[in-house]
Each structure stands twice: as structure tokens, then as C-alpha cells.
Design an enzyme around this catalytic site. Structure first.
Site, PDB file in Angstrom:
ATOM      1  CE  LYS A 155      -0.693   1.479   4.730  1.00 34.73           C
ATOM      2  NZ  LYS A 155      -0.448   2.896   4.589  1.00 34.73           N
ATOM      3  CE  LYS A 189      -0.998  -4.771  13.473  1.00 37.44           C
ATOM      4  NZ  LYS A 189       0.333  -4.978  14.076  1.00 37.44           N
ATOM      5  CD  GLU A 223       0.515   5.770  13.339  1.00 37.08           C
ATOM      6  OE1 GLU A 223       1.557   5.169  13.028  1.00 37.08           O
ATOM      7  OE2 GLU A 223      -0.090   6.535  12.572  1.00 37.08           O
ATOM      8  CG  HIS A 247      -3.982  -0.022   7.898  1.00 35.49           C
ATOM      9  ND1 HIS A 247      -3.491  -1.032   7.099  1.00 35.49           N
ATOM     10  CD2 HIS A 247      -2.937   0.819   8.110  1.00 35.49           C
ATOM     11  CE1 HIS A 247      -2.205  -0.798   6.852  1.00 35.49           C
ATOM     12  NE2 HIS A 247      -1.860   0.310   7.445  1.00 35.49           N
ATOM     13  CE  LYS A 347       1.208   9.523  10.604  1.00 33.04           C
ATOM     14  NZ  LYS A 347       1.707   8.250  11.192  1.00 33.04           N
TER      15      LYS A 347
END
Length: 494
Positions: A155, A189, A223, A247, A347
């Protein structure tokens, strides 16, 4: 596909030549090489499997092995040095200038692969998406694409629907769809894969996995890091393209999909596409109502987005790009009618966390005061696990006092085996030719069809993203997005 050899502890190990375009870059050194080493250590790489890095670097095999040793060795346990040296022996390097006039590198790669035409060939494109088409075309012109070949695309796959379609057309002109693996590392995951097992291998959840019992779903990818040195990329990407289109929408599809008829690679992907096609469009005036975008500013000694060290100057695009977004989505079908799915990513937030929170409705009639609705939390990072929060009575005499307590499954504490990194699982699936956890063309394009109207509305809107202090949970508008219906984000600390 070449025949697998058997490993006594980890199942089959497939023989292949894995060619990594961009093999000396950041992704290769941080993720791919360590993942391949652990696969080798665990017996998932056949003895004849080779890893061939391609770059413009002009490196010899020994140069490349030395670079890998210098940059990755600190991730290798001291007791593994003999295995590490064996792994370094698998590594090769070929200098190729894709799109350039010098075609000699293709001849060098041809000679290296000669005599192994029946072996599986995996071409991993750890490079910008603009290189995908030219690489595949020159690969085909060099006569290196065989029926046993596969290509892995990192990606982002384009920056909107037309660009994604163009890349898919270029790559699809050389490779059949069955040979194309569009990777999203979130799908590797353990928690994501356990979501399917949790839903479809346990009888107690399916009867309540619908709008009758579920109030809403939250999907968060937070994040703590900012974008130092990456503003040139992030100005053109933003949080919606960088995280939501791939995602977060992937996590939404796995949460909302119908039970497939069988555990089959295409049956699962068919159901995921149906979810994307069922998403209620957000366009025009509804974008302001159902979406929030923000940009972090200086706070607590942390720089704002516009103050981060960058190799490119600040532009109007820099001021308008979102480093945070929250969206209220809806899946318009019988199972999920009326259940909002809240997507959030940002973020410079106060914690690093990726999770899916399924918030159940309250009991129809509570006979105990102080109760709160149940919720299921599936945590992807930093520590993978599953928690089911239920109500329990606190010990003691007298009045009944309720307290929410978690029934917790921590993969790291429950299972004695090492939990593999996402890239390990996905690379193993590529080598095995299993596309279940990879995106199909129609899936990628369906995601862009839903995202593009939001991007268009933001582009037409003259307002700047809402500022939020670095180190906080995002702009006020994100909390209002849930607050309007009496809900709140799940902010429980780890």
C-alpha cells in the site's frame, strides 16, 4: 506451485525465489528481512529458498549481506548467530534501473534465476505505487514471469479510484488476478485472524452479533509518533488515505461480514466485498456531519505538524492535510441496520493503540443499580489480545455493588509459542500461494469508491482541519461526533 517440504515443528516450507524490488529500503530492513529471518529460523523456508534484493545501489552480494548484518543484527538474539549466518547466505543483490535506459540489470537477474523456472517466483514490490506498472512490464519483457510467479503490491494502491484502477490495469496486463497479492499488514495480526475464529468457531456470539444486541462499534488506530521527515509523503496522503481506506476499512469488513459458507479464500473475500458495497455513501453536505478532520499543533514540548523537521517546505497542502480523522459509517443491511461504526485514526495521540470495540446494548431491564453495558475489545497493538467486559458483584456483605471486570485473553501470556509479526504470517501465505488475507481488485476499488467523495468534499471545503494539541485524543469535533448520540470514545488505558 512447487511442492512443499515438511518441517517437524511448523508445517510445510515452500521453495521459492523471493525477489524484493526496493530491497535495500526502509520497509525491507525494518520488516521484510526480520520477518524472513524468523520464518527461516522456524523452519518455514525450504533450504533452496533465496531472497534477491533489487535496487539501484550497485551492491555486490557481499555488500548487501554486510548492509543487512549491520542494520538488522541488533534484532537477532545472540544465541541465534549461527542461524543468522545461514540466513545471510540466502541473500543476493541485483542492481536494476527500472524505467531507465540501462537494461543490463535484467540480464543479471535472468542469469541468477536461470535453471529454476519451475520454482515459485515471488516479486515483492516494496516501492512507490508509480513503479508497480513499469516494474511488471519490464519484468515481462525480460521473460521472467512464469505460471508459478506471484507479485506482492504494498500500500498505498493509488491515491484515488482512477489511479488505483490504472495501477490494477497495468499490473493485471501482466499477472492474472490469482497471482496478485495486495498486502495490508493489519490482516496478518493474530487478533484480526482470531476475530474470524471468535465469530465463526464459537456458538455464543453469533446470535447476538447484530443490531438487536450491539449498540455501536469503534475501530481505532492511534499513534504517538508524528511525521518527522515524512511531510513530503504525508502532505499528499493524509490520515484518510494512509489509514482509513485500507487498514480501518479492512477491520470493518471482518467485523461486519456475514458468515462465509466455508473457510475458503474466495468465500471470505466475497463477504468482505459485500460489506464495502453496503457502506452508506457519505457525500456532499453529509461529509461535514459525519466526518471530522484534524491536524496536531505544538503542545507539551512536542512540535506541531507544520513544525516537524521536513525535507520539503510548508505549503498550502501542508496546512490542509489531516493528521487525524474520525468517521461515522453505516453498513446498510439487515444485520447492521441502525448500528454506527465509528472509525478513528490519528498521529501524536497520547497512546499507541489499535483496537476494535464492540459495544453491546444495555440489558432490557436492570434490577441492579450501577451496571454498564458489556463490551468486547479486540486489541491489535501494542499487546494483542481479547477482552470481554462483563458485570460482576464486588465481594462483601450488604448491598450488591456491581463492577465491570474483563475476561481477558492475552496471546503473549496464554500461548507459550512466540507470536509472529504480521509480515511473517503474510509472507508465509504468499509463499504458500494463499490469498485469503490479501485484497482483491474489486475490494480495493470498492473502498476507494466510498472514500473518494469524502476526499472531494474536503478538497472543496475552504476550512482548515480542526487543530488539536499534540499528545491529546484528537479535536473536539471527534468527541462531538459520538456525543450527539450520547456515546463516547473508548479511552481506557492499557
Amino acid at each position: 506451485m512447487s511442492s512443499p517440504t515438511s518441517s517437524p515443528t511448523s508445517g510445510p516450507a515452500y521453495a521459492a525465489d523471493l525477489v524484493v524490488f526496493g530491497g535495500t529500503g526502509d520497509l525491507s530492513m525494518r520488516k521484510l528481512i526480520p520477518a524472513l529471518y524468523h520464518s527461516d529460523r522456524d523452519g518455514r523456508l525450504a533450504p533452496e529458498t533465496r531472497v534477491i534484493a533489487m535496487s539501484r545501489g550497485g551492491l555486490t552480494d557481499d555488500d548487501f549481506r554486510g548492509k543487512v548484518d549491520a542494520e538488522v543484527r541488533d534484532q537477532i538474539p545472540v544465541d541465534d548467530m549461527a542461524l543468522w549466518q545461514r540466513f545471510l547466505g540466502r541473500l543476493h543483490h541485483v542492481s536494476v534501473d527500472v524505467g531507465g535506459a540501462d537494461r543490463s540489470g535484467w540480464g543479471a537477474l535472468t542469469r541468477l534465476l536461470a535453471g529454476h523456472e519451475q520454482r515459485d517466483r515471488v516479486f515483492y514490490l516494496a516501492s512507490p505505487p508509480r513503479t508497480f506498472g513499469p516494474f511488471c512490464r519490464e519484468l515481462d519483457e525480460a521473460g521472467l514471469v512464469t505460471p508459478q510467479s506471484r507479485v506482492v503490491l504494498e500500500k498505498p494502491l493509488g491515491h484515488d479510484l482512477p489511479s488505483a484502477q490504472s495501477i490494477n490495469d497495468e499490473v493485471g496486463a501482466i499477472f492474472d488476478e490469482r497471482q496478485i497479492f495486495r498486502i495490508d499488514h493489519y490482516l496478518g495480526k493474530e487478533t484480526v485472524q482470531n476475530l474470524l475464529v471468535l465469530r465463526f468457531a464459537n456458538a455464543f456470539l453469533e446470535p447476538i452479533w447484530n443490531s438487536l444486541w450491539i449498540d455501536h462499534v469503534q475501530i481505532t488506530a492511534a499513534e504517538t509518533v508524528g511525521t518527522p521527515g515524512r511531510r513530503g509523503y504525508y502532505d499528499h496522503a493524509g490520515a484518510l488515505r494512509d489509514m482509513v481506506q485500507n487498514h480501518l476499512l479492512q477491520l470493518l469488513t471482518l467485523t461486519a461480514m456475514e458468515p462465509p459458507a466455508r473457510n475458503d479464500r474466495e468465500a471470505i473475500r466475497d463477504e468482505k466485498v459485500k460489506v464495502l458495497q453496503s457502506l452508506r455513501p457519505i457525500a456532499g453536505g453529509e461529509v461535514e456531519r459525519f466526518t471530522v478532520r484534524g491536524q496536531y499543533v505544538e503542545a507539551g514540548g512536542m512540535p506541531g505538524y507544520l513544525d516537524e523537521p521536513a525535507s520539503t517546505p510548508t505549503t498550502e497542502m501542508s496546512r490542509r492535510v489531516e493528521t487525524f480523522t474520525a468517521i461515522r459509517a453505516e453498513v446498510k443491511n439487515w444485520r447492521w441496520a441502525g448500528v454506527p461504526f465509528y472509525l478513528r485514526t490519528g498521529k501524536r495521540m497520547p497512546y499507541r493503540r489499535s483496537e476494535i470495540v464492540v459495544q453491546f446494548k444495555d440489558v432490557p431491564h436492570s434490577i441492579f443499580p450501577g451496571g454498564t453495558p458489556n463490551r468486547l475489545v479486540l486489541r491489535l497493538q501494542p499487546e494483542e489480545g481479547i477482552e470481554l467486559h462483563i458485570m460482576a458483584k464486588e465481594p462483601g456483605a450488604g448491598e450488591v455493588t456491581l463492577k465491570p471486570v474483563p475476561l481477558s485473553l492475552s496471546f503473549g501470556k496464554t500461548f507459550t509459542t512466540r507470536v509472529p509479526e504480521a509480515y511473517e504470517r503474510l509472507l508465509t501465505d504468499v509463499l504458500a500461494g494463499n490469498p485469503t488475507l490479501f485484497m482483491r481488485r474489486d475490494e480495493v476499488e470498492a473502498a476507494w469508491r466510498w472514500v473518494d467523495p469524502i476526499l472531494d468534499a474536503w478538497k472543496a471545503d475552504r476550512a482548515l482541519p480542526e487543530p488539536y494539541p499534540a499528545g491529546t485524543t484528537g479535536p473536539a469535533g471527534a468527541h462531538e461526533l459520538l456525543g450527539r448520540s450520547g456515546r463516547a470514545w473508548h479511552e481506557e488505558e492499557l
